[in-house]
Motif scaffolding. Structure first.
Motif, short mmCIF file in Angstrom:
data_model
loop_
_atom_site.label_atom_id
_atom_site.label_comp_id
_atom_site.label_asym_id
_atom_site.label_seq_id
_atom_site.Cartn_x
_atom_site.Cartn_y
_atom_site.Cartn_z
N PRO A 5 0.84 -1.20 0.00
CA PRO A 5 0.00 0.00 0.00
C PRO A 5 0.87 1.25 0.00
CG PRO A 5 -0.65 -1.49 1.76
CD PRO A 5 0.62 -2.02 1.18
N VAL A 6 0.39 2.30 -0.63
CA VAL A 6 1.09 3.59 -0.65
C VAL A 6 0.27 4.55 0.20
CG1 VAL A 6 1.90 5.48 -2.10
CG2 VAL A 6 2.03 3.13 -2.94
N LEU A 7 0.88 5.07 1.26
CA LEU A 7 0.19 5.96 2.17
C LEU A 7 0.83 7.34 2.16
CD1 LEU A 7 -0.19 3.73 5.38
CD2 LEU A 7 -1.76 3.93 3.46
N TYR A 8 -0.02 8.36 2.29
CA TYR A 8 0.43 9.74 2.44
C TYR A 8 -0.23 10.31 3.69
CZ TYR A 8 2.55 10.04 -2.19
OH TYR A 8 3.36 9.87 -3.28
N LYS A 26 0.47 15.94 -7.36
CA LYS A 26 0.89 15.80 -5.98
C LYS A 26 -0.33 15.87 -5.08
CE LYS A 26 2.07 20.68 -5.57
NZ LYS A 26 3.09 21.64 -5.20
N LEU A 27 -0.19 15.33 -3.90
CA LEU A 27 -1.29 15.34 -2.95
C LEU A 27 -1.09 16.49 -1.97
CD1 LEU A 27 -1.41 11.52 -2.36
CD2 LEU A 27 -3.02 12.90 -3.65
N VAL A 28 -2.14 17.27 -1.77
CA VAL A 28 -2.08 18.45 -0.92
C VAL A 28 -3.23 18.38 0.07
CG1 VAL A 28 -2.22 20.97 -0.89
CG2 VAL A 28 -1.04 19.82 -2.77
N CYS A 29 -2.94 18.74 1.31
CA CYS A 29 -3.97 18.82 2.35
C CYS A 29 -3.57 19.99 3.26
CB CYS A 29 -4.02 17.51 3.14
SG CYS A 29 -5.33 17.42 4.38
N CYS A 30 -4.52 20.73 3.74
CA CYS A 30 -4.26 21.88 4.62
C CYS A 30 -3.24 22.83 4.00
CB CYS A 30 -3.79 21.40 6.00
SG CYS A 30 -5.00 20.40 6.89
N ASP A 31 -3.33 23.01 2.66
CA ASP A 31 -2.47 23.92 1.91
C ASP A 31 -0.98 23.55 1.95
OD1 ASP A 31 -4.59 25.54 1.03
OD2 ASP A 31 -4.60 26.59 2.97
N GLN A 32 -0.69 22.25 2.16
CA GLN A 32 0.71 21.80 2.12
C GLN A 32 0.77 20.41 1.49
OE1 GLN A 32 1.81 22.00 6.29
NE2 GLN A 32 1.33 19.86 6.63
N ASP A 33 1.94 20.08 0.92
CA ASP A 33 2.13 18.76 0.34
C ASP A 33 2.02 17.69 1.42
OD1 ASP A 33 2.62 20.05 -2.03
OD2 ASP A 33 4.76 19.55 -2.11
N MET A 34 1.39 16.57 1.06
CA MET A 34 1.32 15.44 1.99
C MET A 34 2.63 14.67 1.93
SD MET A 34 -2.63 14.21 1.54
CE MET A 34 -2.73 13.35 3.10
N ARG A 35 2.97 14.02 3.04
CA ARG A 35 4.23 13.28 3.16
C ARG A 35 4.01 11.80 2.85
NH1 ARG A 35 6.14 10.81 7.98
NH2 ARG A 35 4.54 11.97 9.13
N LEU A 36 4.85 11.25 1.96
CA LEU A 36 4.82 9.82 1.66
C LEU A 36 5.34 9.06 2.87
CD1 LEU A 36 4.55 7.41 -0.34
CD2 LEU A 36 6.92 7.91 -1.02
N LEU A 37 4.59 8.04 3.32
CA LEU A 37 5.02 7.23 4.45
C LEU A 37 5.74 5.99 3.94
CD1 LEU A 37 1.88 7.37 6.77
CD2 LEU A 37 3.94 8.78 6.86
N GLU A 38 6.91 5.73 4.47
CA GLU A 38 7.67 4.52 4.16
C GLU A 38 7.37 3.50 5.25
OE1 GLU A 38 9.60 4.09 1.48
OE2 GLU A 38 9.38 6.16 0.78
N ALA A 39 7.06 2.27 4.86
CA ALA A 39 6.79 1.22 5.84
C ALA A 39 8.08 0.84 6.56
CB ALA A 39 6.17 0.00 5.17
N LYS A 40 8.04 0.90 7.88
CA LYS A 40 9.18 0.49 8.69
C LYS A 40 9.07 -1.01 8.93
CE LYS A 40 7.99 4.41 10.87
NZ LYS A 40 7.48 5.12 11.94
N THR A 41 10.22 -1.67 9.10
CA THR A 41 10.21 -3.12 9.27
C THR A 41 10.87 -3.59 10.56
OG1 THR A 41 12.24 -3.33 7.98
CG2 THR A 41 10.15 -3.58 6.80
N ALA A 42 11.45 -2.68 11.32
CA ALA A 42 12.07 -3.05 12.60
C ALA A 42 11.94 -1.88 13.54
CB ALA A 42 13.53 -3.41 12.42
N ASP A 43 11.44 -2.15 14.76
CA ASP A 43 11.35 -1.07 15.73
C ASP A 43 12.50 -1.15 16.72
OD1 ASP A 43 10.47 -3.19 17.30
OD2 ASP A 43 8.47 -2.39 17.62
N PHE A 44 12.50 -0.26 17.69
CA PHE A 44 13.59 -0.13 18.64
C PHE A 44 14.05 -1.48 19.19
CE2 PHE A 44 14.81 0.57 23.15
CZ PHE A 44 16.06 1.12 22.91
N LYS A 45 13.11 -2.28 19.65
CA LYS A 45 13.45 -3.60 20.17
C LYS A 45 12.86 -4.71 19.31
CE LYS A 45 13.83 -2.06 24.92
NZ LYS A 45 13.28 -2.17 26.27
#
Length: 126
Positions: A5-8, A26-45
Motif C-alpha cells: 500500500p502507498v500511504l500519504y 501531488k497530494l495536498v492537504c491543509c495547503d501543504q504537500d502530503m508526506r509519503l510514508l515509508e513502511a518500517k520493518t524493525a522497531d527499537f526492540k
C-alpha cells in the motif's frame, strides 16, 4: 493493488490516505504537500510494531508485535492489512480491541502491514 500500500499523511491535520492506483500530480492537504510514508520493518526492540503471521484454523492470523501493542485511546493500531498477490484485505481496529486480525487465506508468505496512530506505517518486510 499489488505489492505494498502507498500511504500519504498530512503533517498538519494528521489525515492519512491510501493510494490504490497511480497517477500524476501531488497530494495536498491543509495547503501543504502530503508526506509519503515509508513502511518500517524493525522497531527499537523489534517487538511492538512488526506484524507477525501465523497459521490459524480459518487461514492466517496477524498479530501486531511479539509483545502485544497497546490499544489505548492515546496509542493504538488503527488497521491491519495483508497483500496476497492481487488480493488486499484489511481489518479496522479501535482502542480497546486486540491488535490481531484473521484473514481467510492459506498463504503465510504474504506482506502484512499495520498503522499505529503514533508510530505510523509498519510491515513484516516480505
Amino acid at each position: 493493488m499489488t505489492g505494498m500500500p502507498v500511504l500519504y499523511k498530512c503533517d498538519k491535520c494528521g489525515k492519512v490516505i491510501m493510494i490504490t492506483s497511480s497517477g500524476e500530480g501531488k497530494l495536498v492537504c491543509c495547503d501543504q504537500d502530503m508526506r509519503l510514508l515509508e513502511a518500517k520493518t524493525a522497531d527499537f526492540k523489534n517487538e511492538k510494531h512488526v506484524p507477525i503471521i501465523e497459521k490459524s484454523a480459518g487461514g492466517i492470523k496477524v498479530t501486531v508485535g511479539s509483545i502485544i501493542h497497546p490499544m489505548t485511546e492515546e496509542h493504538h493500531i488503527e488497521w491491519i492489512a495483508v497483500v496476497d498477490g492481487d488480493k488486499f484485505m484489511a481489518k479496522c481496529l479501535k482502542p480497546g480491541d486486540e491488535p490481531v486480525a484473521e484473514f481467510p487465506i492459506s498463504n503465510t508468505n504474504v506482506k502484512a502491514f499495520e498503522y499505529c496512530n503514533i508510530h505510523e506505517f509498519w510491515s513484516n518486510g516480505k
